[in-house]
Design a protein around this motif. Structure first.
Motif, short mmCIF file in Angstrom:
data_model
loop_
_atom_site.label_atom_id
_atom_site.label_comp_id
_atom_site.label_asym_id
_atom_site.label_seq_id
_atom_site.Cartn_x
_atom_site.Cartn_y
_atom_site.Cartn_z
N LEU A 131 68.40 -24.01 -27.05
CA LEU A 131 68.59 -22.82 -27.90
C LEU A 131 67.51 -21.77 -27.70
O LEU A 131 67.64 -20.63 -28.16
N GLU A 134 68.28 -18.14 -26.46
CA GLU A 134 69.05 -17.35 -27.45
C GLU A 134 68.17 -16.97 -28.64
O GLU A 134 68.27 -15.86 -29.17
N LEU A 135 67.32 -17.91 -29.07
CA LEU A 135 66.46 -17.61 -30.22
C LEU A 135 65.50 -16.47 -29.90
O LEU A 135 65.27 -15.58 -30.73
N TYR A 163 67.61 -13.48 -39.78
CA TYR A 163 67.35 -14.26 -38.56
C TYR A 163 67.70 -15.75 -38.73
O TYR A 163 68.53 -16.29 -37.97
N VAL A 167 70.85 -18.06 -36.98
CA VAL A 167 70.59 -19.29 -36.22
C VAL A 167 71.50 -20.41 -36.72
O VAL A 167 72.20 -21.08 -35.95
N GLN A 170 75.18 -19.80 -36.04
CA GLN A 170 75.51 -19.98 -34.63
C GLN A 170 75.73 -21.46 -34.31
O GLN A 170 76.70 -21.81 -33.64
N HIS A 271 68.88 -22.02 -43.99
CA HIS A 271 68.39 -20.63 -43.86
C HIS A 271 67.55 -20.10 -45.00
O HIS A 271 66.49 -19.54 -44.75
N GLU A 388 62.33 -22.13 -34.60
CA GLU A 388 62.79 -20.76 -34.83
C GLU A 388 61.71 -19.90 -35.46
O GLU A 388 61.59 -18.71 -35.17
#
Ligand code: HEM
Length: 430
Positions: A131, A134-135, A163, A167, A170, A271, A388
């Motif tokens: 990942l 993409e992150l 953000y 994540v 996704q 999140h 992340e």
């Protein structure tokens, strides 16, 4: 063995009142006071019928011990304190279960390890490495957008909210156009007690109203993820949504309610927690420009920033456990069936473990905090959260030369997952 330590009146109210959680220093004062006088205290709220009494555990060592002993301290049936009595009755009538959502946090052995195993590998660093690219792209775009909005921005709205949301969405296969809805639903589930986050604008809600909000959010989540699961059964990818959709336990596919619960726990746990830790760290750094400059100059401090952000904010403020047998903690006699609050905010600000605990110190070492919990239920997403956040801070440090407060920040009124809901900052681009 000492006499039972009781908390009642105002102190007990502050432990269960969501509004007390909106004022951070006051909350830490409350826990300091309780930890010093009665580290394991029986909370007897003056709200008969609404909450059952429980033991509040505030010392680091005691929270660690309870977290690690998953045979003696069970998550089922009531893993969080806002599962108050009306919510349980409502849930039993609607679903036959004590909880509106059955998920990892409600299960104990022998079911819990079987469900946990399904996605454990997916959440390990080796798999998450895929990942990273993409992150990085997402973090860069998010910070660039914030700078374009600047110099004064609400950091929660522009960065720390969107953000981590993207994540998690996704990895669950939720397209960007549905994200806002998912965010609203999560906030209703976790922040059902906060007038802004619940979407009601109501400051004093009855338990029935909170339960209605939560139940509505759960139903919408369930319907939505049924569609995702169906798609991933037909067209599996390498995302975690596909792992859940195609999982089997004891040779059988997951029952629809358990599958929905799995999606919901990942969707919701991932999140607002990460957002709260990221925003908290930015608030601390905005107040301490020298530390911000130090970290910019010395990127070896980056992992320290992430860890300290998570400890300092402790966005999951507690979980509850139920004693499976009689025992003794901190000199208090705990009876089988007693309910205990393991308080991560209090444990992570225990001066016996963390010198000067209210200081944000990127160089703090050791920093063996309990913000991800410990034992069998320790946060499934902790490697993802760290990764992340590290990537986001890299993007910020690369692009923002200096940051300072630009107004009053506000915290959520929530006893469970909590943190900043607004953070006005002035950012100076690099
Ligand atoms: C469980 C904190 C991010 C998924 C937990 C627990 C805590 C926690 C305290 C309960 C631990 C226990 O009972 O011992 C946090 C914090 C985060 C974060 C502070 C961010 C800073 C994430 C992310 C995900 C995630 C990014 C996934 C995308 C989960 C799940 C569980 C969990 C699925 C339930 C695990 C189980 O019961 O076996 N988290 N979390 N969390 N977390 Fe996190």
């Amino acid at each position: 063995m000492t006499a039972p330590a009781m908390l009642s009146g105002d102190l007990a109210r502050r432990v269960i009142d969501p509004h007390a959680y909106a004022e951070w220093d006051g909350l830490l004062d409350t826990f300091d006071q309780i930890r010093a006088a009665t580290p394991v205290a029986r909370v007897q709220p003056d709200t008969p019928g609404l909450f059952d009494p429980f033991w509040l555990v505030t010392r680091y060592d005691d929270v660690m011990r309870i977290s690690k002993d998953n045979a003696a301290f069970l998550n089922n049936p009531r893993p969080v304190v806002f599962s108050f009595n009306q919510a349980i009755e409502f849930s039993r009538a609607a679903t036959g279960s004590n909880m509106l959502v059955d998920s990892l946090v409600v299960f104990d052995a022998p079911i819990h390890p079987k469900y946990r195993k399904l996605t454990q590998e997916w959440f390990m660093p080796r798999n998450l490495a895929k990942l990273e690219g993409e992150l990085r792209t997402l973090a860069a775009a998010t910070v660039d957008r914030m700078i374009a909005q600047g110099p004064e921005v609400d950091f929660v709205k522009e960065v720390s909210g969107p953000y981590p949301l993207r994540v998690v969405m996704q990895i669950l296969g939720v397209p960007p156009e549905d994200e806002f809805r998912m965010q609203m639903l999560t906030q209703q589930l976790f922040g059902g007690q906060d007038k802004d986050l619940s979407g009601t604008g109501m400051d004093q809600m009855t338990p029935e109203q909170v339960v209605q909000i939560v139940a509505g959010a759960v139903k919408t989540f369930e319907d939505y993820f049924a569609g995702i699961a169906e798609d991933r059964r037909k067209h599996p990818t390498d995302d975690v949504a596909s792992v859940i959709a195609n999982a089997t336990v004891d040779g059988e596919p997951l029952p629809p309610r358990d599958m929905a619960g799995y999606y919901i726990i990942v969707a919701t746990a991932g999140h607002d927690t990460t957002s709260a830790s990221t925003a908290g760290a930015m608030q601390a750094l905005a107040r301490d420009p020298e530390q911000y400059a130090r970290v910019r100059a010395d990127r070896s401090l980056l992992p320290g920033i992430v860890e300290e952000a998570i400890r300092w904010t402790s966005p999951v403020q507690h979980f509850m456990r139920t004693a499976a047998e009689d025992c003794e903690i901190g000199g208090q006699k705990i009876a089988k069936g007693d309910w205990l609050m393991i308080n991560y905010v209090a444990a992570n600000h225990d001066p016996a473990q963390f010198p000067d605990p209210r200081r944000f110190d990127a160089a703090r070492s050791p920093n063996r905090h309990l913000a991800f919990g410990a034992g069998a239920h320790q946060c499934l997403g902790l490697h993802l959260a760290r990764l992340e956040m590290k990537i986001l801070f890299e993007a910020i440090l690369d692009r923002v030369a200096a940051v300072e407060p630009a107004g009053e920040a506000a915290r959520a009124s929530s006893t469970f997952v909590g943190g900043l809901k607004t953070l006005p900052l002035k950012v100076t681009p690099a």
